[in-house]
Design a protein around this motif. Structure first.
Motif, mmCIF file in Angstrom:
data_model
loop_
_atom_site.group_PDB
_atom_site.id
_atom_site.type_symbol
_atom_site.label_atom_id
_atom_site.label_comp_id
_atom_site.label_asym_id
_atom_site.label_seq_id
_atom_site.Cartn_x
_atom_site.Cartn_y
_atom_site.Cartn_z
ATOM 1 N N GLY A 78 25.681 -3.623 -2.659
ATOM 2 C CA GLY A 78 24.806 -4.368 -3.561
ATOM 3 C C GLY A 78 24.519 -5.775 -3.095
ATOM 4 O O GLY A 78 23.879 -6.547 -3.827
ATOM 5 N N ARG A 84 26.671 -8.179 -2.642
ATOM 6 C CA ARG A 84 27.552 -9.168 -3.269
ATOM 7 C C ARG A 84 28.789 -9.374 -2.370
ATOM 8 O O ARG A 84 29.880 -8.854 -2.636
ATOM 9 C CB ARG A 84 27.943 -8.697 -4.674
ATOM 10 C CG ARG A 84 26.745 -8.558 -5.614
ATOM 11 C CD ARG A 84 27.147 -8.018 -6.982
ATOM 12 N NE ARG A 84 27.625 -6.640 -6.913
ATOM 13 C CZ ARG A 84 26.828 -5.577 -6.940
ATOM 14 N NH1 ARG A 84 25.513 -5.724 -7.025
ATOM 15 N NH2 ARG A 84 27.340 -4.354 -6.881
ATOM 16 N N CYS A 132 33.815 -7.855 6.280
ATOM 17 C CA CYS A 132 33.260 -8.719 5.240
ATOM 18 C C CYS A 132 33.064 -10.143 5.760
ATOM 19 O O CYS A 132 32.021 -10.760 5.543
ATOM 20 C CB CYS A 132 34.183 -8.712 4.030
ATOM 21 S SG CYS A 132 33.395 -9.247 2.500
ATOM 22 N N GLN A 179 36.588 -10.943 -2.438
ATOM 23 C CA GLN A 179 37.632 -11.167 -3.433
ATOM 24 C C GLN A 179 38.422 -9.883 -3.698
ATOM 25 O O GLN A 179 39.655 -9.910 -3.836
ATOM 26 C CB GLN A 179 37.024 -11.689 -4.743
ATOM 27 C CG GLN A 179 36.458 -13.099 -4.645
ATOM 28 C CD GLN A 179 37.512 -14.123 -4.257
ATOM 29 O OE1 GLN A 179 38.647 -14.073 -4.741
ATOM 30 N NE2 GLN A 179 37.138 -15.050 -3.385
ATOM 31 N N CYS A 180 37.721 -8.761 -3.749
ATOM 32 C CA CYS A 180 38.405 -7.476 -3.943
ATOM 33 C C CYS A 180 39.372 -7.201 -2.796
ATOM 34 O O CYS A 180 40.517 -6.767 -3.011
ATOM 35 C CB CYS A 180 37.381 -6.339 -4.023
ATOM 36 S SG CYS A 180 36.349 -6.355 -5.495
ATOM 37 N N LEU A 202 35.705 -0.388 -4.539
ATOM 38 C CA LEU A 202 34.919 -1.407 -5.246
ATOM 39 C C LEU A 202 34.279 -2.380 -4.262
ATOM 40 O O LEU A 202 33.115 -2.784 -4.423
ATOM 41 C CB LEU A 202 35.811 -2.154 -6.235
ATOM 42 C CG LEU A 202 35.138 -3.245 -7.091
ATOM 43 C CD1 LEU A 202 33.984 -2.653 -7.898
ATOM 44 C CD2 LEU A 202 36.160 -3.909 -8.011
ATOM 45 N N SER A 203 35.028 -2.760 -3.222
ATOM 46 C CA SER A 203 34.482 -3.688 -2.218
ATOM 47 C C SER A 203 33.285 -3.071 -1.493
ATOM 48 O O SER A 203 32.299 -3.758 -1.203
ATOM 49 C CB SER A 203 35.560 -4.077 -1.212
ATOM 50 O OG SER A 203 35.902 -2.995 -0.358
ATOM 51 N N ASN A 263 31.205 -0.909 -2.778
ATOM 52 C CA ASN A 263 30.088 -0.962 -3.722
ATOM 53 C C ASN A 263 29.491 -2.364 -3.789
ATOM 54 O O ASN A 263 28.263 -2.523 -3.886
ATOM 55 C CB ASN A 263 30.549 -0.524 -5.113
ATOM 56 C CG ASN A 263 30.924 0.947 -5.149
ATOM 57 O OD1 ASN A 263 30.439 1.744 -4.347
ATOM 58 N ND2 ASN A 263 31.792 1.320 -6.083
ATOM 59 N N GLU A 264 30.351 -3.368 -3.756
ATOM 60 C CA GLU A 264 29.872 -4.754 -3.811
ATOM 61 C C GLU A 264 29.058 -5.089 -2.561
ATOM 62 O O GLU A 264 28.012 -5.739 -2.628
ATOM 63 C CB GLU A 264 31.056 -5.731 -3.944
ATOM 64 C CG GLU A 264 31.873 -5.566 -5.215
ATOM 65 C CD GLU A 264 31.159 -6.097 -6.451
ATOM 66 O OE1 GLU A 264 29.938 -6.340 -6.399
ATOM 67 O OE2 GLU A 264 31.827 -6.259 -7.489
ATOM 68 N N GLU A 311 32.000 -11.265 -3.774
ATOM 69 C CA GLU A 311 32.756 -10.413 -4.694
ATOM 70 C C GLU A 311 33.543 -9.361 -3.921
ATOM 71 O O GLU A 311 34.700 -9.060 -4.251
ATOM 72 C CB GLU A 311 31.802 -9.737 -5.691
ATOM 73 C CG GLU A 311 31.189 -10.669 -6.718
ATOM 74 C CD GLU A 311 29.962 -11.401 -6.210
ATOM 75 O OE1 GLU A 311 29.695 -11.331 -4.977
ATOM 76 O OE2 GLU A 311 29.275 -12.047 -7.019
ATOM 77 N N ALA A 312 32.906 -8.800 -2.870
ATOM 78 C CA ALA A 312 33.603 -7.824 -2.031
ATOM 79 C C ALA A 312 34.814 -8.452 -1.359
ATOM 80 O O ALA A 312 35.898 -7.854 -1.284
ATOM 81 C CB ALA A 312 32.649 -7.270 -0.982
#
Length: 426
Positions: free
Chosen positions: A30, A32, A60, A38-39, A23-24, A26-27, A35-36
């Motif tokens: 994109g 984001r 990140c 936070q994941c 998920l990170s 993908n964020e 959000e990454a």
């Protein structure tokens, strides 16, 4: 993590971390970044010993510009990890040092990656980055070799290939091979007709005294920018240099004065206005602007040499001698400073001509982007000849907290290629 490796709970945690890592990614793809992050922090809370999570967190934080936390994550991986995670952490650390302009440290980090794994998946990018580092460190011929080495790989992304073309073209310009530089900048414009590529090509036309062609390209480039952006004003700066090279000093001066009203601390604007003033025999004004530039970028030997030669021209021989000695101390291979110093000390000085524009690395366009314009420009007009600023010079040392035995890296074997690099000689 205290759970037994084979327990159901342990397997569930691993699955959850895997999902969060995906998920990170993908964020990040994109854009984001928060959000990454936070994941990844959630994944870290599930297992604080997972070094893959720490590596991704380092990446990140690097993208977010939090260099302290980025370094902390990478350092933990390097201290406790092994295998691919360590290789990836070293790569990230190299990127971090490049962003901090600690090029010697960045070189060490990237070489360590290749020493650990010569087949690292980002090898082409590492050769590209090492080439840029050697260019920054002044080893132009070595930089050219590494740029050519990087070009042999077919996995460079379009933006990396664009950077290779621009940086290698800049190297060829630096060694006086304007033909090869022009060919590479043309290839870059074919790849992407963006502002930077067009300006680079215009710059070569300026250097080749094809001023009308250069100005046409600069006009096209300016149409791609916002009128009040630094990028737009740097295009005007290149236009001013075109006028300077064409001996249109009045037109050059008007543009530079307007730019300095907006950006009074832009060192390139200051230095080149100082050179313009020297060419018009306004030595006091020239020194004023060149000294201001030197206080902002004190490690530019060409600016310091310009100051020294003006002192020599106006008869301030003691100041000139001091400056030449300081330049030699800072740049031990500067033969011009050694020659001028010897001539000043023996009294057998050769006459000095007008100064030429300082070296402009066109690949850095737009220049010094961190410099902000002034909201209410009130340009300072008072001019005086400053005395040498003895406390001006400071060389920034690089402190690498991680010790490593650096391997010797050989260039990869040449691979078949249909790119323009094969026909370029230097």
């Amino acid at each position: 993590m205290d759970r037994p490796p084979q327990s159901k709970e342990f397997q569930m945690v691993l699955q959850e971390i895997s999902k969060l890592l995906e998920l990170s990614e993908n964020e990040i793809s994109g854009g984001r970044l928060m959000e990454a992050c936070q994941c990844l922090l959630k994944a870290n809370s599930l297992d604080q010993s997972n070094l893959t999570v720490f590596t991704k967190l380092g990446h990140c934080y690097l993208l977010l510009g939090n260099y302290e936390l980025c370094y902390t994550c990478y350092y933990k991986v390097l201290q406790e990890g092994s295998g691919p995670t360590v290789e990836e952490a070293w790569y990230g650390l190299g990127e971090l040092y490049m962003k901090q302009q600690k090029f010697t440290n960045a070189e060490a980090a990237f070489k360590t990656v290749l020493g650990l794994n010569p087949n690292f998946e980002m090898t082409s990018a590492i050769y590209l980055k090492l080439a840029i580092i050697y260019k920054k460190l002044g080893n132009t011929h070595k930089a050219i070799s590494f740029f050519k080495a990087s070009s042999q790989y077919r996995d460079l992304l379009p933006n990396q290939l664009n950077e290779l073309l621009i940086q290698l073209g800049s190297c060829f310009e630096l060694v006086g091979n304007k033909k090869s530089a022009s060919e590479l900048f043309v290839e870059a414009v074919k790849l992407n007709k963006n502002t930077r590529n067009i300006v680079c090509l215009a710059w070569i036309f300026v250097k080749n005294a094809r001023f009308d062609k250069a100005q046409t390209l600069l006009f096209k480039a300016s149409k791609l920018t916002q009128n009040e952006s630094k990028e737009y004003h740097d295009i005007q700066f290149i236009l001013a240099l075109s006028h300077f090279k064409n001996k249109k000093f009045t037109d050059c001066g008007k543009i530079l004065m307007n730019l300095l009203a907006l950006y009074p601390n832009e060192p390139y604007y200051l230095a080149c206005y100082g050179i313009l003033e020297e060419n018009m025999n306004k030595y006091a004004s020239a020194l004023h602007y060149l000294w201001r530039a030197a206080t902002i970028i004190p490690d530019r030997h060409d600016i310091l040499m310009s100051i020294s030669m003006i002192y020599e021209k106006i008869g301030y021989i003691n100041e000139a001698v001091f400056m030449y000695m300081r330049i030699i101390e800072m740049f031990s291979n500067n033969e011009q400073a050694k020659t001028r110093l010897r001539e000043c000390q023996t009294g057998q000085r050769m006459p000095l001509g007008e100064l030429d524009i300082i070296y402009i690395d066109i690949s850095e366009f737009p220049f010094h982007r961190t410099i902000e314009p002034v909201s209410n420009p009130q340009f300072q007009q008072d001019i005086s000849i400053p005395k040498p600023i003895y406390s001006l010079f400071s060389m920034n040392g690089f402190n690498n907290n991680i010790n490593t035995q650096l391997p010797v890296i050989n260039l990869p074997q040449k691979r078949p290629s249909d790119m323009v690099f094969e026909d370029i000689k230097y």
